[in-house]
Design a protein around this motif. Structure first.
Motif, PDB file in Angstrom:
ATOM      1  N   MET A   1      11.085 -27.706  30.264  1.00  0.00           N
ATOM      2  CA  MET A   1      11.947 -28.375  29.615  1.00  0.00           C
ATOM      3  C   MET A   1      12.263 -29.633  30.222  1.00  0.00           C
ATOM      4  N   THR A   2      12.215 -30.624  29.665  1.00  0.00           N
ATOM      5  CA  THR A   2      12.474 -31.943  30.349  1.00  0.00           C
ATOM      6  C   THR A   2      14.149 -32.253  30.240  1.00  0.00           C
ATOM      7  N   ASP A   3      14.665 -33.153  30.897  1.00  0.00           N
ATOM      8  CA  ASP A   3      16.072 -33.582  30.835  1.00  0.00           C
ATOM      9  C   ASP A   3      16.394 -34.038  29.380  1.00  0.00           C
ATOM     10  N   VAL A   4      15.430 -34.687  28.643  1.00  0.00           N
ATOM     11  CA  VAL A   4      15.460 -35.132  27.472  1.00  0.00           C
ATOM     12  C   VAL A   4      15.767 -33.973  26.295  1.00  0.00           C
ATOM     13  N   ASP A   5      15.035 -32.855  26.999  1.00  0.00           N
ATOM     14  CA  ASP A   5      14.902 -31.862  25.715  1.00  0.00           C
ATOM     15  C   ASP A   5      16.006 -30.858  26.160  1.00  0.00           C
ATOM     16  N   ALA A   6      16.786 -31.100  27.265  1.00  0.00           N
ATOM     17  CA  ALA A   6      17.626 -30.007  27.758  1.00  0.00           C
ATOM     18  C   ALA A   6      18.984 -30.221  26.733  1.00  0.00           C
ATOM     19  N   PRO A   7      19.796 -28.991  26.431  1.00  0.00           N
ATOM     20  CA  PRO A   7      20.862 -28.998  25.710  1.00  0.00           C
ATOM     21  C   PRO A   7      21.897 -29.708  26.299  1.00  0.00           C
ATOM     22  N   PRO A   8      22.772 -30.217  25.445  1.00  0.00           N
ATOM     23  CA  PRO A   8      24.044 -31.022  26.355  1.00  0.00           C
ATOM     24  C   PRO A   8      24.949 -30.200  26.936  1.00  0.00           C
ATOM     25  N   HIS A   9      25.700 -30.754  28.000  1.00  0.00           N
ATOM     26  CA  HIS A   9      26.401 -29.819  28.829  1.00  0.00           C
ATOM     27  C   HIS A   9      27.520 -29.311  27.935  1.00  0.00           C
ATOM     28  N   PRO A  10      28.100 -28.246  28.272  1.00  0.00           N
ATOM     29  CA  PRO A  10      29.206 -27.527  27.302  1.00  0.00           C
ATOM     30  C   PRO A  10      30.333 -28.552  27.373  1.00  0.00           C
ATOM     31  N   PHE A  11      30.648 -29.278  28.356  1.00  0.00           N
ATOM     32  CA  PHE A  11      31.922 -30.322  28.107  1.00  0.00           C
ATOM     33  C   PHE A  11      31.503 -31.464  27.151  1.00  0.00           C
ATOM     34  N   ASP A  12      30.333 -32.123  27.309  1.00  0.00           N
ATOM     35  CA  ASP A  12      29.875 -32.906  26.097  1.00  0.00           C
ATOM     36  C   ASP A  12      30.045 -32.483  24.867  1.00  0.00           C
ATOM     37  N   SER A  13      29.536 -31.166  24.523  1.00  0.00           N
ATOM     38  CA  SER A  13      29.563 -30.869  23.257  1.00  0.00           C
ATOM     39  C   SER A  13      30.992 -30.420  22.846  1.00  0.00           C
ATOM     40  N   ALA A  14      31.687 -30.248  23.716  1.00  0.00           N
ATOM     41  CA  ALA A  14      33.245 -29.872  23.558  1.00  0.00           C
ATOM     42  C   ALA A  14      34.090 -31.100  22.982  1.00  0.00           C
ATOM     43  N   VAL A  15      33.812 -32.420  23.662  1.00  0.00           N
ATOM     44  CA  VAL A  15      34.245 -33.551  23.273  1.00  0.00           C
ATOM     45  C   VAL A  15      33.653 -34.256  22.516  1.00  0.00           C
ATOM     46  N   GLU A  16      32.709 -33.947  21.731  1.00  0.00           N
ATOM     47  CA  GLU A  16      31.957 -34.532  20.949  1.00  0.00           C
ATOM     48  C   GLU A  16      32.553 -34.884  19.653  1.00  0.00           C
ATOM     49  N   LEU A  17      32.545 -36.210  19.218  1.00  0.00           N
ATOM     50  CA  LEU A  17      33.023 -36.718  17.878  1.00  0.00           C
ATOM     51  C   LEU A  17      32.276 -37.375  17.008  1.00  0.00           C
ATOM     52  N   SER A  18      32.225 -37.448  15.762  1.00  0.00           N
ATOM     53  CA  SER A  18      31.602 -38.137  14.890  1.00  0.00           C
ATOM     54  C   SER A  18      31.861 -39.629  14.909  1.00  0.00           C
ATOM     55  N   PRO A  19      31.249 -40.648  14.543  1.00  0.00           N
ATOM     56  CA  PRO A  19      31.711 -42.093  14.397  1.00  0.00           C
ATOM     57  C   PRO A  19      33.105 -41.985  13.694  1.00  0.00           C
ATOM     58  N   ALA A  20      33.216 -41.177  12.727  1.00  0.00           N
ATOM     59  CA  ALA A  20      34.715 -41.027  12.325  1.00  0.00           C
ATOM     60  C   ALA A  20      35.751 -40.299  12.808  1.00  0.00           C
ATOM     61  N   ARG A  21      35.556 -40.097  14.193  1.00  0.00           N
ATOM     62  CA  ARG A  21      36.315 -39.446  15.166  1.00  0.00           C
ATOM     63  C   ARG A  21      36.704 -37.956  14.650  1.00  0.00           C
ATOM     64  N   ARG A  22      35.658 -37.279  14.091  1.00  0.00           N
ATOM     65  CA  ARG A  22      35.896 -35.904  13.675  1.00  0.00           C
ATOM     66  C   ARG A  22      35.062 -34.836  14.858  1.00  0.00           C
ATOM     67  N   GLY A  23      35.990 -33.892  15.015  1.00  0.00           N
ATOM     68  CA  GLY A  23      35.201 -33.073  16.077  1.00  0.00           C
ATOM     69  C   GLY A  23      35.422 -31.434  15.828  1.00  0.00           C
TER      70      GLY A  23
END
Length: 269
Positions: A1-23
């Motif tokens: 698995m390349t870095d591009v294919d790797a799943p996001p870090h759990p922290f990045d998933s936890a703070v992820e927001l949509s353009p409308a700032r929904r999480g």
């Protein structure tokens, strides 16, 4: 698995927001009641970072926890109240099902080259490689996202005794390792257990009411830390009327003061 294919870090998933700032809350950062406060504060910092009107980098943030979040989706509103030449002031609200659970103010701004000095002193401690890793119970989910190596003042275990003071000093970093940025630094400012735990020698009901972080590091200094440990040291001040305050400092291995933080905590004993 390349870095591009790797799943996001759990922290990045936890703070992820949509353009409308929904999480949405993350089970990996769950606390005993609601999510880990540090991940909520980090998400609010991320909300301003992603706002198209944002000026510069975070200088300070104060987060007030009105009520625990429940598992599920939330929405953040962020409004720049005033923008000056060097700083910008924000108001934020986090809501679930139309109810405000968290409010915050933030100051962002452009850093300038000026005279500088650090009066605080980094504690003299052994390097993290010489300090054992602290293990946490499974039900404290959020703590498993951090590698914590306590030099002193570890979270008390069963049978611990009361202590005359509450200082904790530890090396800490995300696990798996992740490059340090402002949201991650925000969350690290809340990894310190309520100081009343150490004073009483046991876990008692407690929760953060208000958390303030002052960011001293610029982007270059954060980049220099990379995925390395930072050294945190925290202590309480006065315990009275069911509340107390505690403060902390976070340092790079090279002795750069990255952030200072202060919080007000409710407790029942």
């Amino acid at each position: 698995m390349t870095d591009v294919d790797a799943p996001p870090h759990p922290f990045d998933s936890a703070v992820e927001l949509s353009p409308a700032r929904r999480g949405s809350t993350s089970a990996k950062y769950a606390n005993m009641v609601g999510p880990f406060g540090g991940i909520t504060a980090a998400t609010l910092v991320r909300a301003v970072e992603q706002h198209p009107d944002r000026l510069g980098d975070p200088l300070a943030v104060t987060v007030n926890f009105l009520a625990p979040l429940t598992d599920g989706e939330f929405e953040i509103t962020a409004r720049a109240v005033r923008t000056n030449r060097s700083n910008q002031h924000w108001l934020l609200e986090l809501t679930q099902d139309g109810t405000v659970t968290t409010t915050a103010t933030a100051v962002f701004g452009a850093r300038r080259d000026t005279w500088s000095d650090t009066e605080a002193s980094m504690p003299a401690v052994a390097p993290p490689e010489e300090v054992a890793v602290q293990k946490f119970p499974e039900f404290i989910a959020w703590a498993h996202n951090y590698e914590m190596r306590f030099v002193r003042g570890a979270t008390p275990s069963e049978g611990a005794e009361e202590q005359p003071e509450s200082t904790s000093t530890l090396w800490v970093r995300d696990t798996p390792p992740r490059p340090l940025d402002y949201p991650a630094l925000t969350a690290l400012c809340d990894v310190f257990a309520p100081r009343v735990f150490l004073r009483r020698g046991r876990v008692v009901p407690a929760s953060t009411v208000s958390l303030t972080v002052y960011f001293h590091a610029d982007a270059g200094e954060l980049g220099a830390v990379g995925e390395d440990f930072v050294l945190g040291t925290a202590r309480g001040h006065r315990y009275v009327g069911g509340h107390f305050d505690q403060s902390a400092q976070l340092w790079s291995r090279e002795g750069v003061l990255l952030a200072t933080t202060h919080q007000l905590v409710y407790f029942k004993d």
